[in-house]
Design a protein around this motif. Structure first.
Motif, mmCIF file in Angstrom:
data_model
loop_
_atom_site.group_PDB
_atom_site.id
_atom_site.type_symbol
_atom_site.label_atom_id
_atom_site.label_comp_id
_atom_site.label_asym_id
_atom_site.label_seq_id
_atom_site.Cartn_x
_atom_site.Cartn_y
_atom_site.Cartn_z
ATOM 1 N N ARG A 1 0.814 -1.224 0.000
ATOM 2 C CA ARG A 1 0.000 0.000 0.000
ATOM 3 C C ARG A 1 0.842 1.266 0.000
ATOM 4 O O ARG A 1 0.429 2.315 0.468
ATOM 5 C CB ARG A 1 -0.938 -0.003 1.202
ATOM 6 N N GLY A 2 2.050 1.207 -0.496
ATOM 7 C CA GLY A 2 2.919 2.367 -0.531
ATOM 8 C C GLY A 2 3.992 2.360 0.536
ATOM 9 O O GLY A 2 4.938 3.128 0.482
ATOM 10 N N GLY A 3 3.832 1.491 1.546
ATOM 11 C CA GLY A 3 4.874 1.309 2.545
ATOM 12 C C GLY A 3 5.053 2.462 3.512
ATOM 13 O O GLY A 3 6.102 2.588 4.143
ATOM 14 N N ILE A 4 4.054 3.311 3.653
ATOM 15 C CA ILE A 4 4.183 4.511 4.472
ATOM 16 C C ILE A 4 3.276 4.429 5.700
ATOM 17 O O ILE A 4 2.117 4.021 5.600
ATOM 18 C CB ILE A 4 3.815 5.772 3.657
ATOM 19 N N VAL A 5 3.816 4.819 6.864
ATOM 20 C CA VAL A 5 3.003 5.033 8.070
ATOM 21 C C VAL A 5 3.316 6.455 8.540
ATOM 22 O O VAL A 5 4.384 6.721 9.069
ATOM 23 C CB VAL A 5 3.318 4.005 9.169
ATOM 24 N N ARG A 6 2.394 7.366 8.303
ATOM 25 C CA ARG A 6 2.641 8.785 8.584
ATOM 26 C C ARG A 6 2.466 9.134 10.058
ATOM 27 O O ARG A 6 3.003 10.123 10.538
ATOM 28 C CB ARG A 6 1.664 9.647 7.776
ATOM 29 N N ARG A 7 1.667 8.352 10.751
ATOM 30 C CA ARG A 7 1.375 8.634 12.158
ATOM 31 C C ARG A 7 1.317 7.316 12.880
ATOM 32 O O ARG A 7 0.794 6.320 12.354
ATOM 33 C CB ARG A 7 0.032 9.372 12.260
ATOM 34 N N GLU A 8 1.879 7.255 14.071
ATOM 35 C CA GLU A 8 1.911 5.999 14.815
ATOM 36 C C GLU A 8 0.493 5.494 15.074
ATOM 37 O O GLU A 8 -0.407 6.278 15.404
ATOM 38 C CB GLU A 8 2.652 6.182 16.139
ATOM 39 N N PRO A 9 0.262 4.201 14.904
ATOM 40 C CA PRO A 9 -1.096 3.658 15.061
ATOM 41 C C PRO A 9 -1.588 3.772 16.495
ATOM 42 O O PRO A 9 -0.796 3.790 17.440
ATOM 43 C CB PRO A 9 -0.941 2.202 14.639
ATOM 44 N N VAL A 10 -2.900 3.845 16.628
ATOM 45 C CA VAL A 10 -3.524 3.998 17.940
ATOM 46 C C VAL A 10 -4.600 2.942 18.135
ATOM 47 O O VAL A 10 -5.095 2.338 17.182
ATOM 48 C CB VAL A 10 -4.152 5.400 18.112
#
Length: 372
Positions: free
Chosen positions: A253-262
């Motif tokens: 899916r683009g390999g990006i995590v812009r914000r830490e998951p919650v």
């Protein structure tokens, strides 16, 4: 975390990350078409930006303002036709130009969507072709715009969430090792303040297939026995974004995590702030466990509720996409699922979602403590 509820989610094969850059940065059409793609400026882009955790905000629902209007449905005066998709969910409207609505008209739209759960507007070429600056201005009328932590967006417009699949690539969060693509969810319900009114439209679509299913969570709750509903009002559940983030961290899916998951805790039954209606608020994609119950108790209750949502075809509506269609739904009282039945055609399906956040879910049960 429940091992029973956790599903393995796997994307269909995609090309390397350089492919992502080609799609988003150069805006080229790789479908083999002879003409440039009209919406190449809205192809998925995966920026390396990282964002801080979301902070709480006060949400004022525009539908509440519409209740004070002398005629809260006057925005429909120009409609050529208004058709109920089902008795309990969904309305289809022809003849209303969403792009031309003033502030009062937009307030009335919010109220109508809250009451019907889902409204399908046909003939919205002006809206779709008004572009991403207009999309943002439209969405901000209904709440603070959500920036998705992992999905693609048009370059420079992180507030516009994109879904995208073509003959070579998919940038969606998709199940690939299941016998069905139906995967009911309420968008990003793991946020402390999940979305309210959501706007979605397709920029490109397959000639057949790619429909979207919706279900009324007000109706799914009403189908249950009063004694069971009384019990459900006492429950709260964990909604988690961890698996969605892990999916992207694996390179898909683009390999990006812009914000830490919650993870956040929400009532199992919530109350709509405008209509006062109660709705079931669990979904198979993000709800992981019921707080305070033993593992087996939580798993069995959630499995029953998920199966109830899945199988209640009498409470569902199916939107068949046509060019220039804009669909609005209320995430507080509906759930939905994309239908990925068009893979073999290798046609493009390119959609944009405008996702304003709303209030923290209001418990239907008196005195239910959600914690801080």
């Amino acid at each position: 975390m429940s091992t029973t509820l956790t599903q393995t989610i796997k994307a269909t094969p995609t090309t390397a990350f350089s492919r992502h850059a080609t799609l988003s940065n150069e805006g080229e059409d790789k479908q083999g078409d002879t003409e440039p793609y009209r919406y190449s400026h809205l192809l998925p882009h995966f920026s390396q930006d990282h964002h801080p955790a979301l902070v709480p905000f006060r949400h004022i629902d525009p539908g509440q303002r519409a209740l004070a209007h002398s005629n809260p449905r006057s925005f429909l005066d120009s409609a050529i036709s208004i058709t109920q998709l089902t008795p309990g969910l969904g309305t289809e409207v022809h003849g209303v130009n969403l792009a031309a609505l003033d502030s009062d008209g937009r307030d009335q739209v919010a109220l109508e969507v809250a009451r019907r759960g889902l409204v399908v507007f046909r003939g919205q070429e002006e809206f779709i072709d008004s572009g991403p600056d207009f999309y943002r201005a439209w969405g901000r009328h209904f709440g603070r715009l959500h920036i998705h932590p992992t999905s693609g967006h048009p370059k420079g417009y992180p507030e516009i969430h994109l879904v995208y699949r073509d003959s070579n690539s998919t940038f969606n969060y998709e199940i690939d090792d299941s016998i069905t693509t139906t995967f009911w969810h309420s968008d990003v319900s793991y946020e402390l303040q999940p979305p309210g009114l959501t706007t979605f439209f397709l920029l490109a679509q397959p000639t057949s297939g790619g429909d979207t299913l919706f279900t009324s969570q007000v109706s799914t709750l009403k189908k249950l026995s009063p004694q069971f509903v009384t019990f459900l009002r006492t429950l709260k559940a964990v909604h988690s974004g961890l698996e969605q983030a892990d999916f992207s961290r694996s390179g898909r899916r683009g390999g990006i995590v812009r914000r830490e998951p919650v993870e956040n805790i929400h009532p199992v039954v919530r109350r709509h702030p405008v209509t006062g209606e109660e709705a079931l608020y669990v979904n198979r994609q993000f709800t992981r466990r019921i707080v305070g119950l033993k593992r087996e108790e939580s798993e069995n209750i959630l499995k029953f509720l998920f199966d109830h949502i899945d199988k209640s075809a009498d409470l569902q509506a199916r939107v068949k996409w046509q060019p220039n269609t804009v669909v609005l739904w209320d995430n507080r009282v509906t759930a939905h699922s994309a239908i990925v039945d068009y893979k073999e055609s290798k046609e493009r399906r390119h959609g944009a979602r405008i996702t304003p956040q709303a209030e923290r879910p209001i418990p239907a049960g008196e005195g239910l403590d959600l914690g801080d």
